[in-house]
Design an enzyme around this catalytic site. Structure first.
Site, PDB file in Angstrom:
ATOM      1  N   LYS A  80       1.085  -1.051   0.290  1.00  0.00           N
ATOM      2  CA  LYS A  80       0.582   0.057  -0.384  1.00  0.00           C
ATOM      3  C   LYS A  80       0.694   1.363  -0.102  1.00  0.00           C
ATOM      4  CE  LYS A  80      -2.739  -2.862   2.831  1.00  0.00           C
ATOM      5  NZ  LYS A  80      -1.989  -3.835   3.337  1.00  0.00           N
ATOM      6  N   HIS A 113      -3.729   3.595   0.454  1.00  0.00           N
ATOM      7  CA  HIS A 113      -3.698   2.898   1.859  1.00  0.00           C
ATOM      8  C   HIS A 113      -4.926   4.010   3.002  1.00  0.00           C
ATOM      9  CE1 HIS A 113      -1.563   1.145   5.843  1.00  0.00           C
ATOM     10  NE2 HIS A 113      -2.696   0.829   5.545  1.00  0.00           N
TER      11      HIS A 113
END
Ligand code: A2P
Length: 303
Positions: A80, A113
């Site tokens: 991420k 994220h």
């Protein structure tokens, strides 16, 4: 029995229903956990730049594949983009840092994220202002970050791109300018937070949902919930296996563990009866709870 179900992403790629979560796993524990997972039949490993363990996770993937006679394409790897890498020029830096640490040529899935950008100029993971609030990055929008992620996919460094911690209003906003529909949205999801509306919305747009904290995170009250333990006893299974068996038929799930026996049992799932599923789904009305809710100083527009 190893649960081998897969879901199909909007790219056509298959994502295994059960993946190993590695949030809060320090390097040495993450290394052993990932190797144990691969030897136990996991073909899906989840990490993130922010977890600080990509180097150990990458090393374990390499060693685990070798020891089990597997190839890179046999395992689905997700990482991420951290919030301090949201500016388009930083997105390329973010994926490259992750690939270098993981020692991989590509990841299968690369996620934004959080829908929150943080100031990259201080070189800190969690920059704060003098008043203690998060130092948000006002110089970039999630639309600009997404356009840069689309370029990452085009470059081949990520086979698919997606998001994480996106509520419906944030997805709606992103989809207005997106050329590529996110392949996945990874969110907290378990019986106390079943995310029914989000699942329905994502299904209507072709966005796969992945559940993090499917057990309810550290010291989870779900593991001692009376309904869950009753069903577990009836089947001679653990409460975790009940929660994960419920979860893995709805979305892909990422149980985190650094304990070898738990890692093995967390992919050994079984079928719940429709009545048991109903009993588990009734828990949300009395016990709705979100365990992971960092204060970003941004309204994430969850229900
Ligand atoms: P540990 O890593 O020490 O084994 P979640 O995936 O919902 O975030 O939950 C992770 C937490 O649940 C960790 O504290 C992990 O502990 C614990 N855990 C993972 N698997 C099991 C299991 N099968 N039984 C009990 N606790 C578990």
């Amino acid at each position: 029995m190893v649960f081998t179900k897969t879901y199909t992403l909007n790219t056509g790629a298959k994502i295994p229903a059960v993946g190993l979560g590695t949030w809060q796993s320090p390097d040495d524990e993450a290394y052993t956990a990932v190797k144990t997972a691969i030897a136990s039949g996991y073909r899906h490993i989840d990490t993130a730049w922010a977890y600080g363990n990509e180097e150990a996770v990458g090393r374990a993937i390499r060693d685990g594949l070798k020891e089990n006679n597997l190839k890179r394409e046999d395992v689905f790897v997700t990482t991420k983009l951290w919030s301090t890498f949201h500016r388009p020029e930083k997105v390329e830096e973010g994926i490259q840092e992750s690939l270098t640490k993981l020692s991989l040529d590509y990841v299968d899935l690369y996620l934004m994220h959080w829908p929150v950008a943080l100031n990259p100029e201080k070189g800190e993971k969690f920059p704060t202002r003098e008043d203690g609030s998060r130092d948000l990055d006002e110089k970039v929008t999630i639309e600009e970050t997404w356009a840069a992620l689309e370029k990452v996919q085009a470059s081949g460094k990520a086979k698919a791109v997606g998001v994480s911690n996106f509520s419906i209003p944030f997805l709606e906003r992103l989809l207005k300018s997106a050329k590529t529909v996110p392949a996945a949205n990874q969110v907290e999801l378990h019986p106390y937070l079943p995310q029914h509306k989000l699942l329905e919305y994502c299904a209507s747009k072709g966005i796969h949902v992945t559940a993090y904290s499917p057990l309810g995170s550290t010291n989870s009250p779900l593991l001692t919930d009376a309904t869950v333990t009753k069903i577990a006893e009836k089947h001679g299974k653990s409460p975790a296996q009940v929660l994960l068996s419920w979860g893995a038929t709805r979305t892909s799930i990422l149980p985190k563990s650094v304990t070898p026996s738990r890692i093995e049992s967390n992919i050994d799932l079984f079928e719940l009866s429709p009545e048991e599923v109903k009993e588990i789904e009734a828990l949300q009305t009395s016990k709705a709870h979100r365990f992971c809710a960092p204060n970003w100083g941004v309204d994430l527009k969850w229900d």
